[in-house]
Design an enzyme around this catalytic site. Sequence first.
Site, mmCIF file in Angstrom:
data_model
loop_
_atom_site.group_PDB
_atom_site.id
_atom_site.type_symbol
_atom_site.label_atom_id
_atom_site.label_comp_id
_atom_site.label_asym_id
_atom_site.label_seq_id
_atom_site.Cartn_x
_atom_site.Cartn_y
_atom_site.Cartn_z
ATOM 1 N N ASP A 220 0.848 -1.347 0.099
ATOM 2 C CA ASP A 220 -0.060 -0.069 -0.148
ATOM 3 C C ASP A 220 0.999 1.200 -0.074
ATOM 4 O O ASP A 220 0.393 2.300 -0.167
ATOM 5 C CB ASP A 220 -0.763 -0.121 1.254
ATOM 6 C CG ASP A 220 -2.141 0.930 1.025
ATOM 7 O OD1 ASP A 220 -2.568 1.150 -0.090
ATOM 8 O OD2 ASP A 220 -2.419 1.666 2.007
ATOM 9 N N SER A 244 -7.129 4.703 -0.215
ATOM 10 C CA SER A 244 -7.247 3.276 -0.757
ATOM 11 C C SER A 244 -8.792 2.779 -0.410
ATOM 12 O O SER A 244 -9.290 3.247 0.568
ATOM 13 C CB SER A 244 -6.387 2.292 0.067
ATOM 14 O OG SER A 244 -5.153 2.924 0.017
ATOM 15 N N GLN A 294 -5.436 -2.589 -6.721
ATOM 16 C CA GLN A 294 -6.129 -1.652 -5.976
ATOM 17 C C GLN A 294 -6.953 -0.747 -6.419
ATOM 18 O O GLN A 294 -6.391 -0.210 -7.721
ATOM 19 C CB GLN A 294 -4.950 -1.034 -4.904
ATOM 20 C CG GLN A 294 -5.910 -0.071 -3.829
ATOM 21 C CD GLN A 294 -4.724 0.506 -2.941
ATOM 22 O OE1 GLN A 294 -4.309 1.966 -3.163
ATOM 23 N NE2 GLN A 294 -4.236 -0.074 -1.997
#
Length: 301
Positions: A220, A244, A294
Amino acid sequence: MTELARAAASESGDDSGSGQPVLDRLVNLLDLEKIEENIFRGVSPPNSPTRVFGGQVAGQALVAAGRTVPAERHVHSLHAYFIRGGDPAVPIVYEVDRVRDGRSFTTRRVTAVQHGKAIFALSASFQLAEAGVEHAGVMPDVPAPETLPTLAERVAPYAETLGDHRVGPRPLDMRYVNDPPWVTRETGGWEGRNQVWMKADGVLPDDPLLHVCVLTYASDLTLLDSVLAEHGVYWGLDRVLGASLDHALWFHRPFRADNWFLYDSTSPTASGARGLATGRFLAHDGSHIATVVQEGLVRVL
């Protein structure tokens, strides 16, 4: 939460740089307290930013799931949604639902709760080791990580411009293969891929689940940079809001997160204030160890 400096600060309570002490704090952050059967508690470090870093809550949730699974079953995939911004001032409670225990696969669902509300939801699948067909793509032709500048060296010429967004303690050693997005924003030299060598900046214990959780944390850090770089903007330098939204990881082969791995990512599309980014992790020997996808909220004001 996507800025690297805030991410780095989220596992550390001071600004002591890098190396084993900072990595040890990340390991301690992932060591959850068991407060009841299937219920665990995690904390954020002192001096955290206003929201909990997504890689932290994902890594902690995976630890919670893994602690309810036999050690011989290893995680092979996870799918997660970031529901609300986490409050770093209070503990996070992780509630594990033992969905299924089959002969080969085990499924777990984890909900992270703060202030009586879900902030994050994760589903993870674990599998007994099995032999089967194998194939993988080709390792990109990239320089060895030891020959590349450190992150501190990359940041130094831009330290005044970047401010707090790329400084602070880091549990990972990161070496950009291509020019970082804050450079290509000025030069226009973006070539459509973000390639970064990474490894834990020290030695990790011999716990396969911990290595997977460290890679989950790392996944991330820079992924949404691929979305921004396509448009020549960057966190902290332009009026960009990002977070996110969901995150998926597939783990293909065993690895150690304290050995070098290449994070090769790109963004195939963006629309509706959302950007999609995909990436793959490759070990130093070229083996494909994990794949990530993502979608993030990206608002350029």
